[in-house]
Design a protein around this motif. Structure first.
Motif, PDB file in Angstrom:
ATOM      1  N   UNK A   1     -29.630  22.813 -59.600  1.00  0.00           N
ATOM      2  CA  UNK A   1     -28.664  22.411 -60.809  1.00  0.00           C
ATOM      3  C   UNK A   1     -27.648  21.591 -60.371  1.00  0.00           C
ATOM      4  N   UNK A   2     -26.566  21.446 -61.147  1.00  0.00           N
ATOM      5  CA  UNK A   2     -25.382  20.612 -60.898  1.00  0.00           C
ATOM      6  C   UNK A   2     -24.333  21.337 -61.240  1.00  0.00           C
ATOM      7  N   UNK A   3     -23.191  21.297 -60.466  1.00  0.00           N
ATOM      8  CA  UNK A   3     -21.965  22.057 -60.869  1.00  0.00           C
ATOM      9  C   UNK A   3     -20.856  21.261 -60.013  1.00  0.00           C
ATOM     10  N   UNK A   4     -19.609  21.562 -60.317  1.00  0.00           N
ATOM     11  CA  UNK A   4     -18.421  20.917 -59.708  1.00  0.00           C
ATOM     12  C   UNK A   4     -18.814  19.786 -59.263  1.00  0.00           C
TER      13      UNK A   4
ATOM     14  N   UNK B   1     -21.510  18.305 -57.835  1.00  0.00           N
ATOM     15  CA  UNK B   1     -22.551  18.370 -56.641  1.00  0.00           C
ATOM     16  C   UNK B   1     -23.601  19.171 -57.216  1.00  0.00           C
ATOM     17  N   UNK B   2     -24.513  19.283 -56.058  1.00  0.00           N
ATOM     18  CA  UNK B   2     -25.742  20.034 -56.446  1.00  0.00           C
ATOM     19  C   UNK B   2     -25.646  21.771 -56.055  1.00  0.00           C
ATOM     20  N   UNK B   3     -26.115  22.280 -57.166  1.00  0.00           N
ATOM     21  CA  UNK B   3     -26.141  23.739 -56.639  1.00  0.00           C
ATOM     22  C   UNK B   3     -27.423  24.132 -56.459  1.00  0.00           C
ATOM     23  N   UNK B   4     -27.745  25.246 -55.657  1.00  0.00           N
ATOM     24  CA  UNK B   4     -29.225  25.870 -55.295  1.00  0.00           C
ATOM     25  C   UNK B   4     -28.900  27.186 -55.046  1.00  0.00           C
TER      26      UNK B   4
ATOM     27  N   UNK C   1     -23.644  21.562 -52.597  1.00  0.00           N
ATOM     28  CA  UNK C   1     -23.514  20.445 -51.702  1.00  0.00           C
ATOM     29  C   UNK C   1     -22.912  19.357 -52.718  1.00  0.00           C
ATOM     30  N   UNK C   2     -21.674  18.854 -52.272  1.00  0.00           N
ATOM     31  CA  UNK C   2     -20.989  17.725 -52.748  1.00  0.00           C
ATOM     32  C   UNK C   2     -20.328  17.017 -51.672  1.00  0.00           C
TER      33      UNK C   2
END
Length: 163
Positions: free
Chosen positions: A46-49, A51-54, A72-73
């Protein structure tokens, strides 16, 4: 990236919000097993902050479901979380630890963040300050009550799709 670390470290868990719950005064943990949340197993993104969240969740084994989380950002890893949901005394507990991109831990060596199961209702599993919601077989939302640097709490929704 350091503000992400502070954002998560300063959690106070004293408030409440629309999708997350706190332990009631007369708390008695509900009975539950991993079958309650086994739908979380799999690889999610997904996406948050910014960046990409996993998140990657293992199937239930040995009375636990292990997970890893990565943000990851800005072209690199912001931080990791490692943890599990485990069966303990006929209920569930959600436990985790945070790590910088170089795997240096945020919490002390023997410290673990622990969140008690509050209730299970329909497609939602409520832990103290966290809610796991199954939207469909390919979509989940994790709501987290997070304290900011200003001391105010906000609920953050992590929208994940199966990867």
């Amino acid at each position: 990236m350091r503000h992400f670390y502070l954002f998560f470290l300063l959690c106070s868990w004293a408030g409440h919000s629309q999708n997350t719950l706190q332990l009631p005064k007369d708390y008695s943990p509900p009975k539950a097993g991993l079958e309650t949340i086994s739908w979380m197993q799999g690889h999610w993104r997904g996406e948050a902050f910014g960046g990409i969240t996993e998140e990657i969740w293992s199937p239930p084994l040995g009375k636990s479901m292990m997970f890893s989380f990565k943000l990851v950002a800005d072209g690199g890893v912001g931080f990791y979380e490692l943890g599990h949901i485990r069966e303990l005394d006929d209920t569930l507990v959600y436990e985790l630890k945070h790590f910088n991109a170089d795997l240096k831990g945020w919490e002390e060596k023997d410290e673990v963040r622990r969140f008690q199961l509050v209730k299970v209702e329909g497609n939602r599993v409520y832990f103290e300050g966290f809610t796991f919601e199954k939207v469909s077989d390919d979509q989940v939302v994790i709501y987290a009550l997070i304290g900011g640097e200003d001391g105010k709490e906000q609920e953050v929704a992590f929208n994940f799709k199966r990867f």
